[in-house]
Design an enzyme around this catalytic site. Structure first.
Site, PDB file in Angstrom:
ATOM      1  N   CYS A  18       0.884  -0.992  -0.230  1.00  0.00           N
ATOM      2  CA  CYS A  18       0.006   0.066   0.093  1.00  0.00           C
ATOM      3  C   CYS A  18       0.872   1.209  -0.049  1.00  0.00           C
ATOM      4  O   CYS A  18       1.753   1.274   0.928  1.00  0.00           O
ATOM      5  CB  CYS A  18      -0.994  -0.020   1.384  1.00  0.00           C
ATOM      6  SG  CYS A  18      -2.062   1.467   1.451  1.00  0.00           S
ATOM      7  N   CYS A  55      -2.145  15.168   3.315  1.00  0.00           N
ATOM      8  CA  CYS A  55      -3.411  15.350   2.385  1.00  0.00           C
ATOM      9  C   CYS A  55      -4.166  16.539   2.503  1.00  0.00           C
ATOM     10  O   CYS A  55      -4.193  17.068   3.613  1.00  0.00           O
ATOM     11  CB  CYS A  55      -4.389  14.055   2.657  1.00  0.00           C
ATOM     12  SG  CYS A  55      -5.548  13.904   1.606  1.00  0.00           S
ATOM     13  N   CYS A  76     -10.752  14.327   5.248  1.00  0.00           N
ATOM     14  CA  CYS A  76     -12.129  13.511   5.543  1.00  0.00           C
ATOM     15  C   CYS A  76     -11.967  13.347   7.153  1.00  0.00           C
ATOM     16  O   CYS A  76     -10.961  13.089   7.628  1.00  0.00           O
ATOM     17  CB  CYS A  76     -11.891  12.221   4.997  1.00  0.00           C
ATOM     18  SG  CYS A  76     -11.872  12.135   3.059  1.00  0.00           S
ATOM     19  N   CYS A  95      -9.766  10.389   8.852  1.00  0.00           N
ATOM     20  CA  CYS A  95      -8.675   9.954   8.280  1.00  0.00           C
ATOM     21  C   CYS A  95      -7.440  10.601   9.036  1.00  0.00           C
ATOM     22  O   CYS A  95      -7.597  11.877   9.426  1.00  0.00           O
ATOM     23  CB  CYS A  95      -8.578  10.318   6.963  1.00  0.00           C
ATOM     24  SG  CYS A  95      -6.807  10.275   6.283  1.00  0.00           S
ATOM     25  N   GLY A  99      -2.679  10.550   1.255  1.00  0.00           N
ATOM     26  CA  GLY A  99      -2.584  11.104   0.205  1.00  0.00           C
ATOM     27  C   GLY A  99      -3.901  10.905  -0.795  1.00  0.00           C
ATOM     28  O   GLY A  99      -4.404   9.803  -0.555  1.00  0.00           O
ATOM     29  N   GLU A 100      -4.395  11.925  -1.638  1.00  0.00           N
ATOM     30  CA  GLU A 100      -5.339  11.489  -2.625  1.00  0.00           C
ATOM     31  C   GLU A 100      -4.641  11.344  -3.908  1.00  0.00           C
ATOM     32  O   GLU A 100      -4.127  12.522  -4.427  1.00  0.00           O
ATOM     33  CB  GLU A 100      -6.429  12.800  -2.407  1.00  0.00           C
ATOM     34  CG  GLU A 100      -7.107  12.593  -4.065  1.00  0.00           C
ATOM     35  CD  GLU A 100      -7.997  11.270  -4.178  1.00  0.00           C
ATOM     36  OE1 GLU A 100      -8.718  10.742  -3.120  1.00  0.00           O
ATOM     37  OE2 GLU A 100      -8.093  11.126  -5.231  1.00  0.00           O
ATOM     38  N   SER A 131      -6.904   4.166  -5.474  1.00  0.00           N
ATOM     39  CA  SER A 131      -8.190   4.656  -4.600  1.00  0.00           C
ATOM     40  C   SER A 131      -8.258   6.210  -4.843  1.00  0.00           C
ATOM     41  O   SER A 131      -7.363   6.914  -4.580  1.00  0.00           O
ATOM     42  CB  SER A 131      -7.981   3.800  -3.342  1.00  0.00           C
ATOM     43  OG  SER A 131      -9.092   4.371  -2.479  1.00  0.00           O
ATOM     44  N   SER A 134     -13.710   5.729  -2.423  1.00  0.00           N
ATOM     45  CA  SER A 134     -14.123   5.827  -1.303  1.00  0.00           C
ATOM     46  C   SER A 134     -15.633   6.346  -0.999  1.00  0.00           C
ATOM     47  O   SER A 134     -15.805   7.527  -1.447  1.00  0.00           O
ATOM     48  CB  SER A 134     -13.258   6.531  -0.370  1.00  0.00           C
ATOM     49  OG  SER A 134     -11.917   6.406  -0.362  1.00  0.00           O
ATOM     50  N   LEU A 135     -16.519   5.392  -0.538  1.00  0.00           N
ATOM     51  CA  LEU A 135     -17.957   5.615  -0.663  1.00  0.00           C
ATOM     52  C   LEU A 135     -18.479   6.015   0.650  1.00  0.00           C
ATOM     53  O   LEU A 135     -18.593   7.236   0.776  1.00  0.00           O
ATOM     54  CB  LEU A 135     -18.790   4.467  -1.256  1.00  0.00           C
ATOM     55  CG  LEU A 135     -20.126   4.634  -1.734  1.00  0.00           C
ATOM     56  CD1 LEU A 135     -20.624   3.456  -2.644  1.00  0.00           C
ATOM     57  CD2 LEU A 135     -21.131   4.737  -0.659  1.00  0.00           C
ATOM     58  N   HIS A 136     -18.185   5.192   1.593  1.00  0.00           N
ATOM     59  CA  HIS A 136     -18.698   5.239   3.169  1.00  0.00           C
ATOM     60  C   HIS A 136     -19.923   5.627   3.479  1.00  0.00           C
ATOM     61  O   HIS A 136     -20.393   5.719   4.698  1.00  0.00           O
ATOM     62  CB  HIS A 136     -17.864   6.257   3.601  1.00  0.00           C
ATOM     63  CG  HIS A 136     -16.195   6.093   3.229  1.00  0.00           C
ATOM     64  ND1 HIS A 136     -15.568   4.719   3.264  1.00  0.00           N
ATOM     65  CD2 HIS A 136     -15.138   6.741   3.030  1.00  0.00           C
ATOM     66  CE1 HIS A 136     -14.485   4.562   3.084  1.00  0.00           C
ATOM     67  NE2 HIS A 136     -14.154   5.910   2.629  1.00  0.00           N
ATOM     68  N   HIS A 148     -10.520   1.666  12.114  1.00  0.00           N
ATOM     69  CA  HIS A 148      -9.395   1.773  13.160  1.00  0.00           C
ATOM     70  C   HIS A 148      -9.455   3.072  13.889  1.00  0.00           C
ATOM     71  O   HIS A 148      -9.238   4.310  13.001  1.00  0.00           O
ATOM     72  CB  HIS A 148      -8.041   1.544  12.304  1.00  0.00           C
ATOM     73  CG  HIS A 148      -7.891   0.213  11.655  1.00  0.00           C
ATOM     74  ND1 HIS A 148      -7.500  -1.055  12.664  1.00  0.00           N
ATOM     75  CD2 HIS A 148      -7.753   0.061  10.480  1.00  0.00           C
ATOM     76  CE1 HIS A 148      -7.347  -1.671  11.802  1.00  0.00           C
ATOM     77  NE2 HIS A 148      -7.480  -1.421  10.537  1.00  0.00           N
ATOM     78  N   CYS A 203      -3.960   4.417   8.646  1.00  0.00           N
ATOM     79  CA  CYS A 203      -2.944   5.078   7.474  1.00  0.00           C
ATOM     80  C   CYS A 203      -2.641   6.529   8.074  1.00  0.00           C
ATOM     81  O   CYS A 203      -3.551   7.263   8.337  1.00  0.00           O
ATOM     82  CB  CYS A 203      -3.551   5.226   6.009  1.00  0.00           C
ATOM     83  SG  CYS A 203      -2.694   6.187   5.041  1.00  0.00           S
TER      84      CYS A 203
END
Lengths: 219, 347
Positions: B106, B113, B117, B120, B158-159, B190, B212-214, B288, B331
């Site tokens: 990963c 970032c 979010c 995050c 990061g995005e 992603s 990323s829907l969530h 997490h 992350c």
């Protein structure tokens, strides 16, 4: 839905440097929009557009774009050179960072003030408190009109120097010092990711449900 | 030395251009690609099929640009977290996740970032910079598990689509025959759904996409993910549907389970409605916890029910195993700790 950012050409009406390296670029309004929405701007029809919040009101004849020069970027150094009658490519407005007439908090840093200026000029000021964070006295764009209409509900937070009429410190310090933040009101945040994340943490720590925090981040 | 530009992270075309620029034989570009992407050499001297005098010329103008990680944490389950320096006081992390025959890395695409979010940890660092293609690929090249790696996912810090050029370039080198030669079907990028960049990616890359829907509800997603105010989920899905998904690539939706927020039957129903015509799967992820977050992970029984309900509605839904929980799995946790430490040392 907006499949692509379809860009159309507009002519620059004027360009004003309102603080060192910070500009307001204006063009005639080609469409209706909702205060808080963004547009894509580009130097040509085919180049990738960058997004900017509209900084003028829904009923204003002209569209204002507030921006500062990013020396590493391509678009803003070019935009800063534009003169009246030069061409600029713009998308239709979009986005849902929109407020309403209910009481709430508008919290911005730097040029993140743009969507709130649009809401302000649209008349959505009832019960609103506007907090604006900046480094120095030059950072509080449009402060004359905010001060005149919002009075005590307009708070400048100046982090790097002592400014007249401004709280000396960061937005987060100012908010931390408030004894009671109304949990039921909406908090609109706009600015850098760092500011939005830090302010959001403070609000949540002070009991504001995250459901009532709406953010727009500049990227 | 660092003033010289790095060769690692250049495409074959760019390496060929370097050869021409330095007056080296035309095949030197291919030789460089071989040594950079298919071997573990750490100096020009080790590039034995390049003439000594040409090695010298390369050394005088370029550096390799491969940097070893400066720390590794190993979990009891075999997961490893590598920490890299990305400039003074800047840190990124990569996670190696072994799972039977599958070995996944990963990788991070930015330092920090911008997307903010709510759930995050990386977002709490703010944004400190983009990684170039070399720094992204270095996370694979410089770790000992490099040779066994089967999958690469851009799900670290990061995005990726906020750094599209570097990500696209790194994907090219990852999947090209001259590069790491990993199948595009084993590479997943992603995104939270930056539509213009996602469109470019879908047009120009064959790698897999994860979104990323969530939550399927606009207002709820706006609270969790500020990007929703600009690029709403519905438009993200409409854009994906314009492409021939399923035939050449896989699209999946990431769904972190938040207790009492996005784990109800109402969410199942809306997800089923929203994804009705999309050939995609949902990956459920346990949250997490991160410091000072108002969010908690859903209970195990709720997650199991949620997964079963989605599968019953015809949406292939998997639950991602939680890995590396004993080594700051979320992350951004490891690099944030390092960042805080470094800032404290500065003061």
């Amino acid at each position: 839905m907006k499949k692509k950012l379809n860009l159309t050409k507009v002519k620059v009406l004027r360009q004003r440097e309102i603080a060192p390296g910070v500009f307001v670029l204006s063009f005639m309004r080609p469409w209706d929009f909702v205060a808080g929405q963004v547009v894509g701007l580009s130097g040509s029809e085919t180049e990738e557009a960058r997004l900017y919040s509209i900084a003028s009101g829904e009923l204003d004849e002209e569209v204002d774009i507030l921006y500062n020069i990013n020396p590493e970027g391509r678009l803003t150094p070019w935009m800063a050179q534009l003169n009246t009658a030069d061409n600029l490519w713009v998308s239709e407005p979009f986005g849902s960072f929109t407020s309403n007439g209910e009481p709430g908090w508008w919290i911005a840093s730097g040029t993140g003030i743009a969507p709130f200026r649009a809401m302000f000029r649209t008349g959505l000021t009832n019960g609103k408190k506007l907090l604006h964070g900046g480094r120095d006295s030059n950072s509080f764009y449009f402060s004359d009109s905010f001060e005149q209409e919002l009075g005590e509900n307009y708070v400048r937070c100046c982090s790097r120097e002592v400014c007249p009429h401004a709280y000396h410190g960061r937005l987060t310090q100012y908010l931390t010092g408030i004894e009671h933040l109304p949990a039921g009101e909406k908090y609109y945040l706009c600015g850098s990711a760092e500011m939005v994340v830090d302010v959001r943490d403070v609000l949540i720590n002070k009991g504001v449900p995250f459901d009532n925090i709406i953010s727009e981040i500049y990227f | 030395m660092d003033a010289f530009p790095a060769l690692f992270g250049k495409t074959l075309d760019e390496l060929n251009a370097v050869a021409i620029e330095l007056g080296l034989p035309s095949y030197t570009g291919k030789q460089l690609a071989y040594w950079l992407y298919k071997t573990g050499v750490n100096s020009f001297e080790e590039m034995t099929n390049i003439a000594k005098k040409n090695q010298q010329i390369l050394e005088e103008h370029y550096r390799l640009g491969v940097e070893a990680p400066n720390r590794v944490s190993t979990s009891a389950d075999g997961t490893k977290k590598y920490l890299f320096t990305a400039g003074p006081g800047k840190f990124i992390e990569a996670a190696y996740i072994p799972d039977g025959k599958r070995h996944t890395l990963c990788v991070s695409s930015q330092v920090g970032c911008k997307m903010g979010c709510l759930f995050c940890m990386t977002g709490k660092q703010g944004f400190q910079g983009h990684l170039n293609a070399g720094s992204i690929l270095n996370q694979l090249r410089s770790i000992p598990e490099r040779a066994v790696m089967t999958n690469v996912v851009y799900m670290g810090m990061g995005e990726p689509f906020d750094n599209l050029d570097a990500v696209m370039k790194s994907c090219e080198i990852l999947t090209a025959e001259y590069g790491f030669a990993i199948s595009a079907r084993k590479v997943t990028v992603s995104t939270i759904g930056i539509i213009p960049a996602m469109r470019t990616f879908l047009e120009k890359s064959k790698c897999n996409l994860a979104v990323s829907l969530h939550t399927p509800f606009d207002e709820e997603r706006r609270r969790l993910m500020p990007i929703q105010t600009v690029y709403p989920l519905r438009e993200v899905i409409d854009t994906i549907q314009e492409f021939d998904i399923g035939k050449y690539r896989r699209v999946s939706f990431e769904y972190i389970m938040f207790k009492g927020v996005n784990d109800s039957r109402r969410h199942v129903n809306e997800l089923a409605r929203l994804l009705n015509k999309v050939k995609a799967r949902i990956n459920l992820i346990r949250f997490h916890p991160i410091p000072a977050s108002p969010l908690e992970c859903s209970d195990e029984s709720v997650i199991a029910d949620f997964q079963e309900a989605l599968n019953d509605r015809g949406i292939v839904t998997t639950l991602r195993a939680s890995r590396g929980q004993d080594i700051e799995a979320a992350c951004g946790m490891l690099s944030t700790r390092e960042l805080v430490k470094s800032r404290n040392e500065e003061h």
